[in-house]
Design an enzyme around this catalytic site. Sequence first.
Site, PDB file in Angstrom:
ATOM      1  N   CYS A   1      -3.536  -2.043  20.295  1.00  0.00           N
ATOM      2  CA  CYS A   1      -3.166  -1.889  18.878  1.00  0.00           C
ATOM      3  C   CYS A   1      -2.977  -0.407  18.587  1.00  0.00           C
ATOM      4  CB  CYS A   1      -4.198  -2.563  17.975  1.00  0.00           C
ATOM      5  SG  CYS A   1      -5.926  -2.201  18.354  1.00  0.00           S
TER       6      CYS A   1
ATOM      7  N   LYS B   1     -20.739  -5.978  24.518  1.00  0.00           N
ATOM      8  CA  LYS B   1     -19.689  -6.740  25.199  1.00  0.00           C
ATOM      9  C   LYS B   1     -19.718  -8.219  24.814  1.00  0.00           C
ATOM     10  CE  LYS B   1     -18.984  -3.740  29.199  1.00  0.00           C
ATOM     11  NZ  LYS B   1     -18.998  -3.633  30.673  1.00  0.00           N
TER      12      LYS B   1
ATOM     13  N   TYR C   1      -6.842  11.230   4.301  1.00  0.00           N
ATOM     14  CA  TYR C   1      -5.430  11.486   4.029  1.00  0.00           C
ATOM     15  C   TYR C   1      -5.316  12.324   2.749  1.00  0.00           C
ATOM     16  CZ  TYR C   1      -3.528   8.293   7.615  1.00  0.00           C
ATOM     17  OH  TYR C   1      -3.175   7.699   8.802  1.00  0.00           O
TER      18      TYR C   1
ATOM     19  N   GLN D   1       0.847  -1.188   0.000  1.00  0.00           N
ATOM     20  CA  GLN D   1       0.000   0.000   0.000  1.00  0.00           C
ATOM     21  C   GLN D   1       0.891   1.249   0.000  1.00  0.00           C
ATOM     22  OE1 GLN D   1      -2.311   1.773   3.417  1.00  0.00           O
ATOM     23  NE2 GLN D   1      -4.025   0.761   2.370  1.00  0.00           N
TER      24      GLN D   1
END
Length: 646
Positions: free
Chosen positions: A349, A430, A174, A102
Amino acid sequence: MKFEKLFTPYKIGKMEVKNRLVMSPMGTNSAFTNGRKDEQEIDYFIRRAKGGVGMIINGCQMLNEVIAQGSMEGYLDSYSVLPALTSMVDGVHRYGTRIVCQISPGTGRNAFPDTMGRPPMSASAIPSAFDPNVICHALTKEEIDEIMKGTEFAAGLARDAGYDAIEIHAHAGYLIDQFMSACWNKRDDEYGGSAENRTRFAREMVAAIRRAVGKDMPILFRMSLDHRFEGGRTLDESMALLEALDDGNIDAFDIDAGCYETLDYIFPPAYLGTACMDYVCKEARKHTDKVLLNAGTHDPESALRLIESGEADFAMLGRPLIADPDLPNKLMHDHREQVRPCLRCNEFCIGRIWNNHTKLSCAVNPEAMEEVRFHITKSEQPQNVIIIGGGPAGLEAARVAALEGHHVALYDANKRLGGTMRTIATAKFKEKIAQLADYYEEELTRLHVDVHLNTYVTGDEDFLKAADHIIVGTGTKPFTPSIPGIEDKRVIDIISAHKDESQIKGEHVVICGGGLSGCDAALELASEKGKDVTVVEMMDECAKDAMFINKITLFRKLAESHVTLLTNTKVTSIQEDGVHCQTNEGEKILRADTIISAFGMRPVTDIADKIDAKYHLKTRKVGDLFKLGKIGDAIREGYYAGSAIE
């Protein structure tokens, strides 16, 4: 095989992919400052290929260091990066998995202000996303020409490294997206105005890549079709862009929703549920005949539904493959119950990357980005391991110790494994926590761990004396402050509220304590049970302990469910007429049929301290006994304890 459709091959251009599961592009924040990939990232992607995924798309690699604006995903501006890229590509190809490079010309206005020393570049002179006082530098035509030259060179590097395809990162607001979107593109030259003009920058990038790689190497284009904020690009408006881009050079569109103005759709938390962005596929299918890929909190079931619907050709999994790299192989061999679920918690993460400026990991899989250092091997000298406590720390310690070949016995006072983790997992949002508890039950059975439920360990047992190692994770209990009236029969602690919802009487519920657990309970009671809920928090903000991206969705859904959040408010007493509070404006009385005490948790230390005092040299405390934290913290400590036994 239930998931058979996911394991049928499909072509992107002339490239055949062995199955319909694709690893979403996600940054690891681990490249060297010279742009070269780190060995750990190479091992990380190879491990996912070994797990059976059909195709991997790397996180965006920037054209050069200036354009990267602080990003640590690698640059494609020098032949020096090729050896590491080739190692990664070869390692992935070993398992028959395709790998896609990418390429990005930068984050544009989304650059983090603390990682660069100049104003960010963009399509136009618009405010920076993170500091509106900083005005972006509008790219000149000469600078655009340089970007196209850099794009062609980068594509040539990807070709030489052996990549199977290239994806253009035009996503998330972006730089390319800033050219494509009228909300950010204010240009009056050939790069602004009409849909055709606003896609010119993107089409020139596609053409530059095509010049470098030839006609046969597939090009994918990743874009958000719905920005999901007022003034942003809508799904309908994106269809004109989709058609303008489809000039014959693009082989597939990688589509979903969101941008940095709606950051929770870039990193979707549990509150958004499953397959939260598959809705964009149906309309996109009407406007292009190219291959479609879709991401957005998919799990195995939603991935299957998506492929069977025909609205997309590939289902993309990001964090689920961080959590369990073997997910594809487990599905392929009909072992769905063995898949370790992603909690969608964002804590380890993107949380590590964004909050700590360090590399990615995972709340439920501490081996992520440590595939070599943390590799579990069989012990040559099996030990007798006793684990006390069946919460996430104890369960993970038992799993890992059993994988190493040790003899493991686990003791828990409850009737089911999971501890507080299972108790609190009553809300729909949850469900992945409940699935994680089920996963551990399945794993411990499969690994022949000797589980003793409904068993309270006192510290005087003979099996403790005979054990080689003792791991104690007895968890926490609710903290109850000395507030007048706290013993009122209407008051229940938050754990009891989860255990038995019949204790929640009437319509008006006041939750005393606005941490994450209190806010989650408020959302559950209001959105799923229809209660009128007020949260009282003495600090200036609720859910201070929540990951900031998750709070975007949490607070929006609390507002949608008409939950009242009272900050800078202290509970002073509980009386017959309600909960008495002290605010900056004076005393306030809140009507309450049920009052939930959510003032926090305290570790249960008595048994752990007793065992540690008697058997200190062979005892290790884990989970909340080591440090009060969240599920991911407990799992990590459990992993460390279990894997440290030799």
